[in-house]
Design a protein around this motif. Structure first.
Motif, PDB file in Angstrom:
ATOM      1  N   THR A   1      -3.139 -12.163   1.884  1.00  0.00           N
ATOM      2  CA  THR A   1      -3.548 -11.439   0.678  1.00  0.00           C
ATOM      3  C   THR A   1      -5.070 -11.316   0.620  1.00  0.00           C
ATOM      4  O   THR A   1      -5.592 -10.255   0.256  1.00  0.00           O
TER       5      THR A   1
ATOM      6  N   TRP B   1      -5.972  -8.634   2.969  1.00  0.00           N
ATOM      7  CA  TRP B   1      -5.608  -7.360   2.343  1.00  0.00           C
ATOM      8  C   TRP B   1      -6.683  -6.959   1.328  1.00  0.00           C
ATOM      9  O   TRP B   1      -7.128  -5.814   1.305  1.00  0.00           O
TER      10      TRP B   1
ATOM     11  N   THR C   1      -2.339  -5.143  -8.185  1.00  0.00           N
ATOM     12  CA  THR C   1      -1.612  -4.912  -6.943  1.00  0.00           C
ATOM     13  C   THR C   1      -1.757  -6.098  -6.002  1.00  0.00           C
ATOM     14  O   THR C   1      -0.860  -6.360  -5.194  1.00  0.00           O
TER      15      THR C   1
ATOM     16  N   ALA D   1       0.994  -7.859  -3.658  1.00  0.00           N
ATOM     17  CA  ALA D   1       0.782  -8.091  -2.228  1.00  0.00           C
ATOM     18  C   ALA D   1       0.979  -9.564  -1.898  1.00  0.00           C
ATOM     19  O   ALA D   1       1.563  -9.903  -0.857  1.00  0.00           O
ATOM     20  N   ASP D   2       0.507 -10.451  -2.769  1.00  0.00           N
ATOM     21  CA  ASP D   2       0.669 -11.884  -2.533  1.00  0.00           C
ATOM     22  C   ASP D   2       2.146 -12.272  -2.526  1.00  0.00           C
ATOM     23  O   ASP D   2       2.582 -13.067  -1.685  1.00  0.00           O
TER      24      ASP D   2
ATOM     25  N   TYR E   1       3.564 -10.934   0.839  1.00  0.00           N
ATOM     26  CA  TYR E   1       3.181 -11.764   1.981  1.00  0.00           C
ATOM     27  C   TYR E   1       3.778 -13.161   1.888  1.00  0.00           C
ATOM     28  O   TYR E   1       3.894 -13.851   2.895  1.00  0.00           O
TER      29      TYR E   1
ATOM     30  N   LEU F   1       4.755  -2.142  -3.849  1.00  0.00           N
ATOM     31  CA  LEU F   1       3.474  -2.275  -3.148  1.00  0.00           C
ATOM     32  C   LEU F   1       3.129  -0.981  -2.420  1.00  0.00           C
ATOM     33  O   LEU F   1       1.998  -0.495  -2.494  1.00  0.00           O
ATOM     34  N   ARG F   2       4.088  -0.398  -1.751  1.00  0.00           N
ATOM     35  CA  ARG F   2       3.844   0.854  -1.019  1.00  0.00           C
ATOM     36  C   ARG F   2       3.448   1.991  -1.963  1.00  0.00           C
ATOM     37  O   ARG F   2       2.549   2.765  -1.680  1.00  0.00           O
TER      38      ARG F   2
ATOM     39  N   VAL G   1      -0.307   1.243  -3.220  1.00  0.00           N
ATOM     40  CA  VAL G   1      -1.378   1.500  -2.247  1.00  0.00           C
ATOM     41  C   VAL G   1      -1.411   2.983  -1.881  1.00  0.00           C
ATOM     42  O   VAL G   1      -2.462   3.507  -1.526  1.00  0.00           O
TER      43      VAL G   1
END
Length: 145
Positions: A50, A53, A77, A81-82, A85, A95-96, A99
């Protein structure tokens, strides 16, 4: 199914549609890492992936145009992400999408009409891609089989 379909093409069948697309203004962003002020991630036990990222996003060329609300969106976000991951794959779609709104892929940047421009004349592309179709010795794999 997630997504919005195919990315926009440069030309259309109708001339008026192509003209309208050409008239649409793109947002030009300097093609260099961002080195301005950025918010810190809130204190917490962040995974190394993360943090990598986060570092990627705060140095991205897109960060040149981030406003206060965009930075807040990026911090939110980071939590997603965290979780991703950390093994929670149920957040992958969210997430997709998030981003993508920030211009993560070339397709996303095309939808956002976001273009990276060299900061000065010395920043020319290192390589260019040309089509091999029709060249001697080129075998089109899409026609094989």
């Amino acid at each position: 199914m997630a997504g919005r379909g195919a990315p926009p093409r440069a030309t259309h069948q109708r001339a008026r549609d192509t003209a309208r697309r050409i008239d649409a203004k793109a947002t030009i962003v300097p093609d260099k890492p961002y080195d301005g002020p950025v918010p810190d991630l809130p204190a917490g036990d962040w995974l190394p992936a993360t943090l990598t990222w986060w570092d990627t996003w705060i140095r991205s060329p897109q960060a040149h145009m981030f406003t206060v609300t965009d930075w807040a969106f990026l911090v939110e976000t980071a939590y997603i992400a965290d979780a991703f991951y950390g093994g929670n794959l149920t957040v992958a779609g969210e997430l997709r999408l998030r981003v993508g709104k920030l211009g993560a892929t070339p397709e996303d940047r095309q939808r956002l009409r976001l273009q990276f421009a060299p900061d000065d004349e010395d920043d020319r592309p290192i390589a260019s891609v040309t089509s091999l179709r029709g060249r001697k010795g080129f075998r089109d794999l899409s026609e094989a089989a």
